[in-house]
Design a protein around this motif. Structure first.
Motif, PDB file in Angstrom:
ATOM      1  N   ASN A   4      32.248 -17.766  30.257  1.00 56.19           N
ATOM      2  CA  ASN A   4      32.745 -19.104  29.919  1.00 56.19           C
ATOM      3  C   ASN A   4      31.748 -19.891  29.086  1.00 56.19           C
ATOM      4  OD1 ASN A   4      34.149 -19.083  33.120  1.00 56.19           O
ATOM      5  ND2 ASN A   4      35.383 -19.242  31.273  1.00 56.19           N
ATOM      6  N   LEU A   5      30.456 -19.744  29.423  1.00 52.36           N
ATOM      7  CA  LEU A   5      29.408 -20.469  28.707  1.00 52.36           C
ATOM      8  C   LEU A   5      28.369 -19.483  28.191  1.00 52.36           C
ATOM      9  CD1 LEU A   5      28.847 -23.479  31.153  1.00 52.36           C
ATOM     10  CD2 LEU A   5      30.140 -23.504  29.008  1.00 52.36           C
ATOM     11  N   THR A   6      28.144 -19.503  26.897  1.00 54.34           N
ATOM     12  CA  THR A   6      27.048 -18.756  26.314  1.00 54.34           C
ATOM     13  C   THR A   6      25.881 -19.724  26.171  1.00 54.34           C
ATOM     14  OG1 THR A   6      28.705 -17.552  25.013  1.00 54.34           O
ATOM     15  CG2 THR A   6      26.389 -17.158  24.487  1.00 54.34           C
ATOM     16  N   THR A   7      24.721 -19.349  26.695  1.00 55.06           N
ATOM     17  CA  THR A   7      23.590 -20.275  26.779  1.00 55.06           C
ATOM     18  C   THR A   7      22.393 -19.770  25.988  1.00 55.06           C
ATOM     19  OG1 THR A   7      22.555 -19.279  28.730  1.00 55.06           O
ATOM     20  CG2 THR A   7      24.375 -20.823  29.113  1.00 55.06           C
ATOM     21  N   GLU A   8      21.421 -20.657  25.839  1.00 59.52           N
ATOM     22  CA  GLU A   8      20.176 -20.284  25.164  1.00 59.52           C
ATOM     23  C   GLU A   8      19.009 -21.028  25.803  1.00 59.52           C
ATOM     24  OE1 GLU A   8      18.794 -19.746  20.590  1.00 59.52           O
ATOM     25  OE2 GLU A   8      19.559 -21.729  21.108  1.00 59.52           O
ATOM     26  N   GLY A   9      17.893 -20.311  26.035  1.00 58.96           N
ATOM     27  CA  GLY A   9      16.671 -20.970  26.450  1.00 58.96           C
ATOM     28  C   GLY A   9      16.326 -20.879  27.921  1.00 58.96           C
ATOM     29  N   ILE A  10      17.221 -20.356  28.752  1.00 58.24           N
ATOM     30  CA  ILE A  10      16.941 -20.220  30.179  1.00 58.24           C
ATOM     31  C   ILE A  10      17.189 -18.774  30.585  1.00 58.24           C
ATOM     32  CG2 ILE A  10      17.600 -20.902  32.521  1.00 58.24           C
ATOM     33  CD1 ILE A  10      18.363 -23.605  31.492  1.00 58.24           C
ATOM     34  N   TYR A  11      16.258 -18.203  31.327  1.00 59.57           N
ATOM     35  CA  TYR A  11      16.453 -16.857  31.851  1.00 59.57           C
ATOM     36  C   TYR A  11      17.378 -16.962  33.068  1.00 59.57           C
ATOM     37  CZ  TYR A  11      12.399 -15.726  28.944  1.00 59.57           C
ATOM     38  OH  TYR A  11      11.543 -15.561  27.897  1.00 59.57           O
ATOM     39  N   LEU A  12      18.673 -16.971  32.817  1.00 59.50           N
ATOM     40  CA  LEU A  12      19.656 -17.244  33.867  1.00 59.50           C
ATOM     41  C   LEU A  12      19.491 -16.328  35.066  1.00 59.50           C
ATOM     42  CD1 LEU A  12      22.813 -17.679  31.602  1.00 59.50           C
ATOM     43  CD2 LEU A  12      21.516 -19.513  32.712  1.00 59.50           C
ATOM     44  N   HIS A  13      19.363 -15.017  34.832  1.00 56.63           N
ATOM     45  CA  HIS A  13      19.337 -14.057  35.937  1.00 56.63           C
ATOM     46  C   HIS A  13      18.021 -14.084  36.700  1.00 56.63           C
ATOM     47  CE1 HIS A  13      17.747 -12.028  32.409  1.00 56.63           C
ATOM     48  NE2 HIS A  13      17.117 -11.185  33.199  1.00 56.63           N
ATOM     49  N   GLU A  14      17.028 -14.873  36.214  1.00 60.99           N
ATOM     50  CA  GLU A  14      15.777 -15.027  36.959  1.00 60.99           C
ATOM     51  C   GLU A  14      15.864 -16.175  37.966  1.00 60.99           C
ATOM     52  OE1 GLU A  14      13.503 -12.980  36.875  1.00 60.99           O
ATOM     53  OE2 GLU A  14      13.613 -11.936  34.955  1.00 60.99           O
ATOM     54  N   LEU A  15      16.951 -16.956  37.893  1.00 59.89           N
ATOM     55  CA  LEU A  15      17.162 -18.032  38.853  1.00 59.89           C
ATOM     56  C   LEU A  15      17.707 -17.435  40.147  1.00 59.89           C
ATOM     57  CD1 LEU A  15      18.693 -20.659  36.389  1.00 59.89           C
ATOM     58  CD2 LEU A  15      16.353 -20.584  37.280  1.00 59.89           C
ATOM     59  N   SER A  16      18.118 -18.256  41.080  1.00 58.02           N
ATOM     60  CA  SER A  16      18.564 -17.732  42.370  1.00 58.02           C
ATOM     61  C   SER A  16      19.807 -18.464  42.847  1.00 58.02           C
ATOM     62  CB  SER A  16      17.451 -17.874  43.412  1.00 58.02           C
ATOM     63  OG  SER A  16      17.001 -19.202  43.474  1.00 58.02           O
ATOM     64  N   VAL A  17      20.526 -17.805  43.743  1.00 59.82           N
ATOM     65  CA  VAL A  17      21.727 -18.401  44.328  1.00 59.82           C
ATOM     66  C   VAL A  17      21.357 -19.719  45.015  1.00 59.82           C
ATOM     67  CG1 VAL A  17      23.521 -18.117  46.085  1.00 59.82           C
ATOM     68  CG2 VAL A  17      22.897 -16.186  44.606  1.00 59.82           C
ATOM     69  N   GLY A  18      22.155 -20.750  44.759  1.00 63.00           N
ATOM     70  CA  GLY A  18      21.886 -22.071  45.320  1.00 63.00           C
ATOM     71  C   GLY A  18      21.226 -23.022  44.345  1.00 63.00           C
ATOM     72  N   THR A  19      20.702 -22.476  43.224  1.00 65.62           N
ATOM     73  CA  THR A  19      20.084 -23.320  42.200  1.00 65.62           C
ATOM     74  C   THR A  19      21.149 -24.209  41.556  1.00 65.62           C
ATOM     75  OG1 THR A  19      18.366 -21.702  41.718  1.00 65.62           O
ATOM     76  CG2 THR A  19      18.840 -23.304  40.002  1.00 65.62           C
TER      77      THR A  19
END
Length: 307
Positions: free
Chosen positions: A231-246
């Motif tokens: 749905n959203l293509t992003t830039e600048g954040i390592y999305l998969h390095e974040l965690s559930v609940g963020t």
């Protein structure tokens, strides 16, 4: 200027950490080992004479994390509560990721970096009979959490803030999405008009352009925003390095990460069309907890990282 690893006589000593509080601490490090395509093929086929290369390297990396204090001067002997090694096999290299965890008074950054190093060296040792030109490179800390200094993400501000490069929608599941200029994301539902929206935990899907670039480097042609049904293509954040609940502030909305990656269904339409799907590994999913509009160019901000 005082030196923390020298005593009052100017001699080396180990820093006293006894007065620090015990906290949950994690560290993630990455690196890679470049090799000939033929070597990659032999590893995949399991025909390297010394045995299962990645299994041995994985054990070596975990042992490396446990033995860090034996080889790094002044490094504390830390009780590790968890260590994991992951591999991403590309055409000409193997990417290595190590995650190390502890509950203690000092961090495990060195343990994670050492784990990557030993993993790469083990791969070299296992394969040197067929490829002495292998190159180990790009070993770096990606993330650390816990302790007085808090969370570190490589790229610092860039890792905590990004932007929306595309908003994508589809009326059916299992097909690439089409880009639109903006969309309305309803609280507890997702993108209005999108087939994946609804009262469930994967209301919105996000994928970074950084992940799409990996696929382009593999030679996959015709990739664009929405091709992986995000749905959203992003830039600048390592999305998969974040965690559930963020929690993420995206445009007018606030969203909470509900899942990292997903099961890749065999023969899915996306994989058939683009050749390989990166969503199962590096895509993330969110619930919308505050609705509103999101348009191309909107800022993404990490409000709270739960890891």
């Amino acid at each position: 200027m005082g030196f923390t690893h020298l005593n009052e006589n100017g001699r080396a000593h180990m820093v006293e950490v006894g007065d620090k509080n015990d906290t949950k601490r994690t560290a993630i490090a990455k690196g890679k080992i470049k090799m000939k395509k033929g070597t990659i093929k032999k590893i995949k086929e399991g025909v390297i004479k010394k045995g299962d290369v990645l299994s041995v390297a994985q054990i070596g990396g975990i042992m490396g994390a446990k033995k860090t204090s034996d080889i790094i001067p002044m490094c504390h002997n830390i009780p590790i509560t968890g260590a994991n090694i992951k591999f991403n096999i590309l055409d000409d290299c193997i990417e290595i990721e190590a995650e190390v965890k502890t509950v203690g008074k000092t961090g495990v950054e060195m343990e994670a970096l050492n784990a990557v190093s030993i993993t790469a060296l083990t791969i070299y040792d296992m394969c040197k009979s067929v490829d002495k030109d292998m190159i180990i490179s790009d070993i770096m800390l990606i993330k650390k959490t816990g302790g007085k200094s808090g969370t570190y993400l490589r790229g610092n501000k860039m890792a905590k803030k990004g932007k929306v490069v595309a908003v994508n929608i589809s009326e059916k599941k299992g097909v690439p999405k089409k880009s639109i200029e903006e969309g309305f994301f309803k609280e507890g539902h997702g993108l209005v008009g999108d087939a994946h929206a609804g009262k469930w935990h994967r209301q919105v899907s996000l994928l970074g352009v950084e992940s799409v670039e990996k696929m382009k480097k593999l030679g996959i042609k015709g990739l664009c925003s929405g091709k992986f049904a995000e749905n959203l293509t992003t830039e600048g954040i390592y999305l998969h390095e974040l965690s559930v609940g963020t929690k993420l502030k995206i445009g007018e909305t606030i969203q909470e990460i509900s899942q990292i990656g997903k099961e890749c269904h065999s023969g899915c339409a996306i994989a058939k069309e683009v050749g390989k799907c990166i969503m199962p590994k590096e895509g993330i999913f969110t619930r919308v907890i505050k609705g509103g509009k999101i348009k191309v160019g909107d800022t993404i901000e990490v409000l709270e990282d739960k890891k």
